[in-house]
Design a protein around this motif. Sequence first.
Motif, PDB file in Angstrom:
ATOM      1  N   GLN A 106     -51.243 -49.402 -46.452  1.00 51.78           N
ATOM      2  CA  GLN A 106     -51.387 -47.881 -46.022  1.00 51.78           C
ATOM      3  C   GLN A 106     -50.860 -46.900 -45.761  1.00 51.78           C
ATOM      4  O   GLN A 106     -50.572 -46.596 -45.566  1.00 51.78           O
ATOM      5  N   ALA A 107     -50.134 -47.540 -44.587  1.00 47.61           N
ATOM      6  CA  ALA A 107     -48.593 -46.567 -43.472  1.00 47.61           C
ATOM      7  C   ALA A 107     -47.910 -45.595 -44.838  1.00 47.61           C
ATOM      8  O   ALA A 107     -47.473 -44.271 -44.193  1.00 47.61           O
ATOM      9  N   PHE A 108     -47.320 -46.863 -45.606  1.00 43.07           N
ATOM     10  CA  PHE A 108     -45.902 -46.785 -46.463  1.00 43.07           C
ATOM     11  C   PHE A 108     -47.003 -46.182 -47.578  1.00 43.07           C
ATOM     12  O   PHE A 108     -46.455 -44.704 -47.220  1.00 43.07           O
ATOM     13  N   GLU A 109     -48.492 -45.701 -48.077  1.00 45.31           N
ATOM     14  CA  GLU A 109     -48.575 -45.278 -48.642  1.00 45.31           C
ATOM     15  C   GLU A 109     -48.753 -43.710 -48.995  1.00 45.31           C
ATOM     16  O   GLU A 109     -49.129 -42.490 -48.858  1.00 45.31           O
ATOM     17  N   GLU A 110     -49.569 -43.426 -47.229  1.00 42.65           N
ATOM     18  CA  GLU A 110     -49.552 -42.385 -46.296  1.00 42.65           C
ATOM     19  C   GLU A 110     -47.995 -41.280 -45.836  1.00 42.65           C
ATOM     20  O   GLU A 110     -48.395 -39.880 -46.532  1.00 42.65           O
ATOM     21  N   ALA A 111     -47.206 -42.604 -45.959  1.00 43.72           N
ATOM     22  CA  ALA A 111     -45.135 -41.563 -46.000  1.00 43.72           C
ATOM     23  C   ALA A 111     -45.731 -41.516 -46.980  1.00 43.72           C
ATOM     24  O   ALA A 111     -44.693 -40.587 -47.275  1.00 43.72           O
ATOM     25  N   ALA A 112     -45.916 -42.201 -48.645  1.00 41.83           N
ATOM     26  CA  ALA A 112     -45.569 -41.579 -49.559  1.00 41.83           C
ATOM     27  C   ALA A 112     -46.481 -40.214 -50.644  1.00 41.83           C
ATOM     28  O   ALA A 112     -45.695 -38.987 -51.048  1.00 41.83           O
ATOM     29  N   LYS A 113     -47.210 -40.329 -49.845  1.00 39.34           N
ATOM     30  CA  LYS A 113     -48.035 -38.340 -49.837  1.00 39.34           C
ATOM     31  C   LYS A 113     -47.479 -37.192 -49.247  1.00 39.34           C
ATOM     32  O   LYS A 113     -46.758 -36.440 -50.157  1.00 39.34           O
ATOM     33  N   ASP A 114     -47.204 -37.903 -48.001  1.00 38.01           N
ATOM     34  CA  ASP A 114     -46.591 -36.720 -47.773  1.00 38.01           C
ATOM     35  C   ASP A 114     -44.793 -36.545 -48.188  1.00 38.01           C
ATOM     36  O   ASP A 114     -44.875 -35.106 -48.082  1.00 38.01           O
ATOM     37  N   ARG A 115     -43.950 -37.740 -48.479  1.00 40.87           N
ATOM     38  CA  ARG A 115     -42.744 -37.476 -49.018  1.00 40.87           C
ATOM     39  C   ARG A 115     -42.952 -36.870 -50.323  1.00 40.87           C
ATOM     40  O   ARG A 115     -41.733 -35.479 -50.678  1.00 40.87           O
ATOM     41  N   ILE A 116     -43.649 -37.366 -50.915  1.00 37.48           N
ATOM     42  CA  ILE A 116     -44.531 -36.150 -52.555  1.00 37.48           C
ATOM     43  C   ILE A 116     -44.321 -34.720 -52.267  1.00 37.48           C
ATOM     44  O   ILE A 116     -43.579 -33.265 -52.989  1.00 37.48           O
ATOM     45  N   GLU A 117     -45.180 -34.671 -51.101  1.00 32.74           N
ATOM     46  CA  GLU A 117     -45.550 -33.091 -50.715  1.00 32.74           C
ATOM     47  C   GLU A 117     -44.132 -32.221 -49.981  1.00 32.74           C
ATOM     48  O   GLU A 117     -43.668 -30.817 -50.274  1.00 32.74           O
ATOM     49  N   GLU A 118     -43.511 -33.272 -49.588  1.00 34.25           N
ATOM     50  CA  GLU A 118     -41.934 -32.246 -49.204  1.00 34.25           C
ATOM     51  C   GLU A 118     -41.414 -32.066 -50.291  1.00 34.25           C
ATOM     52  O   GLU A 118     -40.609 -31.169 -50.787  1.00 34.25           O
ATOM     53  N   GLN A 119     -40.988 -32.760 -51.620  1.00 31.75           N
ATOM     54  CA  GLN A 119     -40.155 -32.884 -52.307  1.00 31.75           C
ATOM     55  C   GLN A 119     -40.256 -31.306 -53.341  1.00 31.75           C
ATOM     56  O   GLN A 119     -39.697 -31.040 -54.304  1.00 31.75           O
ATOM     57  N   LYS A 120     -42.010 -31.671 -52.842  1.00 31.71           N
ATOM     58  CA  LYS A 120     -42.647 -30.394 -54.126  1.00 31.71           C
ATOM     59  C   LYS A 120     -42.068 -28.649 -53.610  1.00 31.71           C
ATOM     60  O   LYS A 120     -41.805 -27.839 -54.502  1.00 31.71           O
ATOM     61  N   GLU A 121     -41.752 -29.213 -52.410  1.00 38.01           N
ATOM     62  CA  GLU A 121     -41.334 -27.294 -51.703  1.00 38.01           C
ATOM     63  C   GLU A 121     -39.591 -27.940 -51.409  1.00 38.01           C
ATOM     64  O   GLU A 121     -39.532 -26.363 -52.368  1.00 38.01           O
ATOM     65  N   SER A 122     -39.081 -28.980 -51.581  1.00 38.68           N
ATOM     66  CA  SER A 122     -37.585 -28.708 -51.635  1.00 38.68           C
ATOM     67  C   SER A 122     -37.448 -28.139 -53.117  1.00 38.68           C
ATOM     68  O   SER A 122     -36.097 -27.920 -54.087  1.00 38.68           O
ATOM     69  N   PHE A 123     -37.304 -29.065 -54.443  1.00 35.02           N
ATOM     70  CA  PHE A 123     -37.466 -28.585 -55.367  1.00 35.02           C
ATOM     71  C   PHE A 123     -38.311 -27.475 -56.319  1.00 35.02           C
ATOM     72  O   PHE A 123     -37.601 -27.024 -57.131  1.00 35.02           O
ATOM     73  N   ARG A 124     -39.141 -26.750 -55.524  1.00 30.62           N
ATOM     74  CA  ARG A 124     -39.427 -25.664 -56.031  1.00 30.62           C
ATOM     75  C   ARG A 124     -38.443 -24.533 -56.445  1.00 30.62           C
ATOM     76  O   ARG A 124     -38.676 -23.768 -57.207  1.00 30.62           O
ATOM     77  N   ASP A 125     -37.492 -24.454 -54.516  1.00 30.03           N
ATOM     78  CA  ASP A 125     -36.953 -23.236 -55.312  1.00 30.03           C
ATOM     79  C   ASP A 125     -35.611 -24.275 -55.862  1.00 30.03           C
ATOM     80  O   ASP A 125     -34.692 -23.055 -56.425  1.00 30.03           O
ATOM     81  N   TYR A 126     -35.126 -25.897 -55.480  1.00 31.16           N
ATOM     82  CA  TYR A 126     -33.904 -25.833 -56.480  1.00 31.16           C
ATOM     83  C   TYR A 126     -33.923 -25.980 -57.483  1.00 31.16           C
ATOM     84  O   TYR A 126     -32.866 -25.801 -58.771  1.00 31.16           O
ATOM     85  N   VAL A 127     -34.930 -26.598 -58.188  1.00 25.93           N
ATOM     86  CA  VAL A 127     -35.480 -27.247 -59.547  1.00 25.93           C
ATOM     87  C   VAL A 127     -36.743 -27.093 -60.172  1.00 25.93           C
ATOM     88  O   VAL A 127     -37.680 -28.239 -59.785  1.00 25.93           O
ATOM     89  N   PRO A 128     -37.033 -25.955 -60.354  1.00 22.05           N
ATOM     90  CA  PRO A 128     -38.249 -25.228 -60.237  1.00 22.05           C
ATOM     91  C   PRO A 128     -39.076 -26.510 -61.643  1.00 22.05           C
ATOM     92  O   PRO A 128     -40.410 -26.503 -61.229  1.00 22.05           O
ATOM     93  N   ALA A 129     -39.035 -27.168 -62.751  1.00 16.93           N
ATOM     94  CA  ALA A 129     -39.256 -27.519 -63.146  1.00 16.93           C
ATOM     95  C   ALA A 129     -39.794 -29.041 -62.876  1.00 16.93           C
ATOM     96  O   ALA A 129     -40.438 -29.678 -63.155  1.00 16.93           O
ATOM     97  N   GLU A 130     -39.154 -29.895 -61.553  1.00 15.07           N
ATOM     98  CA  GLU A 130     -39.213 -30.588 -61.245  1.00 15.07           C
ATOM     99  C   GLU A 130     -40.673 -30.863 -60.110  1.00 15.07           C
ATOM    100  O   GLU A 130     -41.131 -32.343 -60.339  1.00 15.07           O
TER     101      GLU A 130
END
Length: 166
Positions: A106-130
Amino acid sequence: MIMMKKKWAALSLAVALLACVLMLAGCAAQDAPASGKADADLSALASELMDKGVFTDEMTQTDADIVNDLYGVTLSSSAELWAYVSTGATAEELVLLQAADEDEAQAFEEAAKDRIEEQKESFRDYVPAEVKTLEEAIISRSGKYVAVCVAHDASAAGKVIGAYLG
């Protein structure tokens, strides 16, 4: 004589019913791993996902230290882990975890959700298509199993993961 035949018929019927119940119970036990609820074969799941072509980027297998860093967690040494990362040109990644227990899962599942959100922010400017790929990311938990899959063919990946983890 008729009474004896009825007893034998009743006994035969009872034995036949018992045999049917035992066969059904045996089938249910054999089906459990396929649903992912008992013992999912993460190695086979990883191989099938790699072979299905759900990823467009080159995927490289990685280890628990990298996963711990990327997800901001510390997985127990008893956790089974299969993890792959892309070259960085895409957001694609795969993490399959059999945690030590359901709390760790369960803790890893929550960490995964956070990681995906962080990746969205990172890729928004880097590779928006991702960002679209990240929005379709699969995070699936079943008991102490967790699958995180960011793939360009999320639909196909979801079907494969569902077959293993239910």
